[in-house]
Scaffold this motif. Structure first.
Motif, PDB file in Angstrom:
ATOM      1  N   ASP A  80      30.201  45.226  43.473  1.00 37.47           N
ATOM      2  CA  ASP A  80      29.444  46.199  44.261  1.00 37.47           C
ATOM      3  C   ASP A  80      28.923  45.569  45.547  1.00 37.47           C
ATOM      4  N   GLU A  81      28.602  44.281  45.471  1.00 33.64           N
ATOM      5  CA  GLU A  81      28.022  43.578  46.620  1.00 33.64           C
ATOM      6  C   GLU A  81      29.076  43.153  47.639  1.00 33.64           C
ATOM      7  N   VAL A  82      30.188  42.583  47.170  1.00 34.80           N
ATOM      8  CA  VAL A  82      31.138  41.966  48.105  1.00 34.80           C
ATOM      9  C   VAL A  82      32.375  42.818  48.368  1.00 34.80           C
ATOM     10  N   ALA A  83      32.605  43.838  47.532  1.00 32.97           N
ATOM     11  CA  ALA A  83      33.799  44.678  47.728  1.00 32.97           C
ATOM     12  C   ALA A  83      33.484  46.132  47.373  1.00 32.97           C
ATOM     13  N   PRO A  84      32.456  46.720  47.997  1.00 32.61           N
ATOM     14  CA  PRO A  84      32.087  48.100  47.655  1.00 32.61           C
ATOM     15  C   PRO A  84      33.212  49.080  47.973  1.00 32.61           C
ATOM     16  N   GLY A  85      33.536  49.910  46.995  1.00 31.63           N
ATOM     17  CA  GLY A  85      34.556  50.928  47.206  1.00 31.63           C
ATOM     18  C   GLY A  85      35.984  50.424  47.176  1.00 31.63           C
ATOM     19  N   GLU A  86      36.171  49.145  46.844  1.00 31.02           N
ATOM     20  CA  GLU A  86      37.521  48.571  46.817  1.00 31.02           C
ATOM     21  C   GLU A  86      37.850  48.115  45.395  1.00 31.02           C
ATOM     22  N   PRO A  87      38.705  48.801  44.667  1.00 31.64           N
ATOM     23  CA  PRO A  87      39.070  48.361  43.312  1.00 31.64           C
ATOM     24  C   PRO A  87      39.667  46.952  43.335  1.00 31.64           C
ATOM     25  N   ALA A  88      39.211  46.109  42.426  1.00 30.84           N
ATOM     26  CA  ALA A  88      39.581  44.700  42.431  1.00 30.84           C
ATOM     27  C   ALA A  88      40.534  44.352  41.300  1.00 30.84           C
ATOM     28  N   ILE A  89      41.228  43.256  41.492  1.00 26.16           N
ATOM     29  CA  ILE A  89      42.030  42.637  40.435  1.00 26.16           C
ATOM     30  C   ILE A  89      41.175  41.538  39.818  1.00 26.16           C
ATOM     31  N   HIS A  90      40.930  41.638  38.539  1.00 26.10           N
ATOM     32  CA  HIS A  90      40.102  40.647  37.843  1.00 26.10           C
ATOM     33  C   HIS A  90      41.009  39.623  37.166  1.00 26.10           C
ATOM     34  N   VAL A  91      40.824  38.358  37.506  1.00 28.51           N
ATOM     35  CA  VAL A  91      41.572  37.265  36.887  1.00 28.51           C
ATOM     36  C   VAL A  91      40.585  36.476  36.041  1.00 28.51           C
ATOM     37  N   GLY A  92      40.704  36.564  34.727  1.00 30.83           N
ATOM     38  CA  GLY A  92      39.755  35.910  33.844  1.00 30.83           C
ATOM     39  C   GLY A  92      40.432  34.943  32.907  1.00 30.83           C
ATOM     40  N   HIS A  93      39.850  33.753  32.776  1.00 31.00           N
ATOM     41  CA  HIS A  93      40.387  32.760  31.851  1.00 31.00           C
ATOM     42  C   HIS A  93      39.605  32.786  30.548  1.00 31.00           C
ATOM     43  N   SER A  94      40.307  32.807  29.427  1.00 29.81           N
ATOM     44  CA  SER A  94      39.720  32.659  28.108  1.00 29.81           C
ATOM     45  C   SER A  94      38.659  33.730  27.873  1.00 29.81           C
ATOM     46  N   VAL A  95      37.408  33.332  27.609  1.00 30.59           N
ATOM     47  CA  VAL A  95      36.370  34.321  27.306  1.00 30.59           C
ATOM     48  C   VAL A  95      36.158  35.287  28.461  1.00 30.59           C
ATOM     49  N   SER A  96      36.423  34.849  29.678  1.00 33.37           N
ATOM     50  CA  SER A  96      36.214  35.736  30.826  1.00 33.37           C
ATOM     51  C   SER A  96      37.279  36.822  30.928  1.00 33.37           C
ATOM     52  N   ALA A  97      38.378  36.678  30.200  1.00 36.83           N
ATOM     53  CA  ALA A  97      39.324  37.793  30.115  1.00 36.83           C
ATOM     54  C   ALA A  97      38.653  38.976  29.416  1.00 36.83           C
ATOM     55  N   MET A  98      37.901  38.688  28.363  1.00 32.26           N
ATOM     56  CA  MET A  98      37.182  39.749  27.659  1.00 32.26           C
ATOM     57  C   MET A  98      35.992  40.242  28.477  1.00 32.26           C
ATOM     58  N   ILE A  99      35.346  39.347  29.212  1.00 29.41           N
ATOM     59  CA  ILE A  99      34.263  39.773  30.104  1.00 29.41           C
ATOM     60  C   ILE A  99      34.812  40.762  31.131  1.00 29.41           C
ATOM     61  N   GLY A 100      35.979  40.462  31.680  1.00 24.87           N
ATOM     62  CA  GLY A 100      36.595  41.371  32.640  1.00 24.87           C
ATOM     63  C   GLY A 100      36.949  42.705  32.020  1.00 24.87           C
ATOM     64  N   ALA A 101      37.439  42.672  30.782  1.00 22.35           N
ATOM     65  CA  ALA A 101      37.781  43.922  30.100  1.00 22.35           C
ATOM     66  C   ALA A 101      36.542  44.782  29.891  1.00 22.35           C
ATOM     67  N   LEU A 102      35.446  44.158  29.477  1.00 22.91           N
ATOM     68  CA  LEU A 102      34.205  44.900  29.256  1.00 22.91           C
ATOM     69  C   LEU A 102      33.660  45.466  30.556  1.00 22.91           C
ATOM     70  N   ALA A 103      33.758  44.688  31.627  1.00 20.70           N
ATOM     71  CA  ALA A 103      33.323  45.182  32.939  1.00 20.70           C
ATOM     72  C   ALA A 103      34.169  46.370  33.368  1.00 20.70           C
ATOM     73  N   ASN A 104      35.470  46.281  33.091  1.00 21.13           N
ATOM     74  CA  ASN A 104      36.412  47.339  33.460  1.00 21.13           C
ATOM     75  C   ASN A 104      36.100  48.634  32.707  1.00 21.13           C
ATOM     76  N   VAL A 105      35.780  48.493  31.434  1.00 23.62           N
ATOM     77  CA  VAL A 105      35.441  49.669  30.626  1.00 23.62           C
ATOM     78  C   VAL A 105      34.138  50.295  31.126  1.00 23.62           C
ATOM     79  N   LYS A 106      33.178  49.451  31.515  1.00 21.48           N
ATOM     80  CA  LYS A 106      31.889  49.957  31.978  1.00 21.48           C
ATOM     81  C   LYS A 106      31.997  50.654  33.328  1.00 21.48           C
ATOM     82  N   CYS A 107      32.716  50.044  34.274  1.00 22.37           N
ATOM     83  CA  CYS A 107      32.835  50.631  35.622  1.00 22.37           C
ATOM     84  C   CYS A 107      34.307  50.617  36.047  1.00 22.37           C
ATOM     85  N   PRO A 108      35.108  51.512  35.466  1.00 20.74           N
ATOM     86  CA  PRO A 108      36.557  51.500  35.709  1.00 20.74           C
ATOM     87  C   PRO A 108      36.954  51.693  37.172  1.00 20.74           C
TER      88      PRO A 108
END
Length: 265
Positions: A80-108
Motif C-alpha cells: 500500500d505504501e510503495v506500490a499503491p494501486g499496482e498489483p505485485a508479484i510476491h516472491v517468498g522463500h520458505s515460510v514467506s511463501a505462506m506469508i505471501g499466500a495469506l497476504a494474497n487471500v487477505k487483500c487479493p
C-alpha cells in the motif's frame, strides 16, 4: 512508525512491483543473486521481516507475530505504501511463501501472482499428508533450538542450505541465524514449524509458481506436489538441486523457472 523503516524496505527499478520476502533467520541480502536480474523490468521491493535483518526490532510484538497473519498484514501495508494501486508479484522463500499466500487471500487486489520458493503449508505429517517430519521431530527440533540456539544454528544451517559443493553458503546462513535475536528467532521458529495453512491454499486464486528442489529435507518434493494439486492456478517446477535455498545455490535455474512462469502470464 514508518512502514519503510519498520521493514527496512528498499526499492529499485520501475514497472510491475515484485516484492522479495526472505525465509526464517534470513534477511533481504539473501536475494542478491536473484533480485538484480529483475530490476531492469520490475519495481523490485526488498524487505526484512520484523525481527530480522535491519528491521526495527522495537516493532516486534510477540502477540501480533504469534501467527503468520501478522507478517502477512505487514506485506499488505508495505505494498500500500510503495506500490499503491499496482498489483505485485510476491516472491517468498520458505515460510514467506505462506506469508505471501495469506497476504494474497487477505487483500487479493494487491497481488498479480505468487512465486513460492521451497514452500510448505505444513511441516508435520498428518495421515496421508507427508510434510517431511513427525510432530515429535518438530518438537525435538524446537526444544534444541530453545535450549541452545547458537548450537542449533551451527548444526542446522548446513542441512538447510545443502549445496555441499559451496560450504561458504552454509557458513553465511549460520552467521545469519546467529545475528538474529535469539528470543525472536525461537518465537518465529515455533510459529513457522507448527503452522498449518493447508486449508488456506484453495482460497488463493492468483497464478502461483511452486519452485521446489529435487532434494530438500525441509520441503520435500511431495509437499510441492500436494500444493500443486490443491492450489487452483499453480505451476510446479522442480530444480535439480540439494538444499532448501535454490535462490543462493542454484540462482540461474531459479531465474529461468521464474522467467518462464512470468512470460506465460
Amino acid at each position: 512508525m514508518s512502514v519503510l523503516r519498520r521493514n527496512n524496505v528498499h526499492v529499485e527499478g520501475s514497472g510491475t512491483p515484485m516484492i522479495f520476502v526472505h525465509g526464517f533467520g534470513c534477511d533481504q541480502h539473501m536475494w542478491r543473486l536473484l533480485a538484480p536480474r529483475f530490476a531492469d523490468r520490475y519495481k523490485v521491493i526488498l524487505v526484512d521481516l520484523v525481527g530480522n535483518g535491519n528491521s526495527d526490532l522495537s516493532a516486534f510484538d510477540f502477540d501480533k507475530y504469534a501467527t503468520l497473519h501478522g507478517y502477512a498484514d505487514d506485506i499488505c501495508e508495505i505494498l500500500d505504501e510503495v506500490a499503491p494501486g499496482e498489483p505485485a508479484i510476491h516472491v517468498g522463500h520458505s515460510v514467506s511463501a505462506m506469508i505471501g499466500a495469506l497476504a494474497n487471500v487477505k487483500c487479493p487486489e494487491r497481488f498479480a501472482a505468487q512465486i513460492m520458493v521451497g514452500p510448505s503449508p505444513c511441516y508435520v505429517n498428518d495421515g496421508e499428508y507427508f510434510g517431511g517430519f513427525e510432530r515429535s521431530d518438530i518438537l525435538a527440533l524446537l526444544e534444541t533450538l530453545e535450549s541452545n540456539y547458537l548450537g542449533w544454528s551451527s548444526n542446522m544451517a548446513p542441512v538447510i542450505m545443502g549445496a555441499p559443493d559451496k560450504p561458504e553458503l552454509a557458513a553465511e546462513l549460520t552467521n545469519s541465524f546467529c545475528r538474529t535475536d535469539p528470543e525472536i528467532a525461537k518465537h518465529f521458529a515455533r510459529v513457522t514449524f507448527l503452522s498449518d495453512h493447508r486449508a488456506d491454499l484453495p482460497k488463493l486464486q492468483a497464478p502461483t509458481l511452486i519452485l521446489q528442489c529435487s532434494d530438500d529435507v525441509i520441503a520435500p518434493v511431495a509437499v510441492g506436489e500436494y500444493m500443486h494439486r490443491v492450489l487452483p492456478r499453480s505451476t510446479l517446477r522442480i530444480i535439480e538441486n540439494v538444499g532448501h535455498c535454490p535462490h543462493l545455490s542454484a540462482p540461474s535455474a531459479s531465474v529461468a523457472a521464474m522467467e518462464e512462469f512470468l512470460a506465460a502470464r
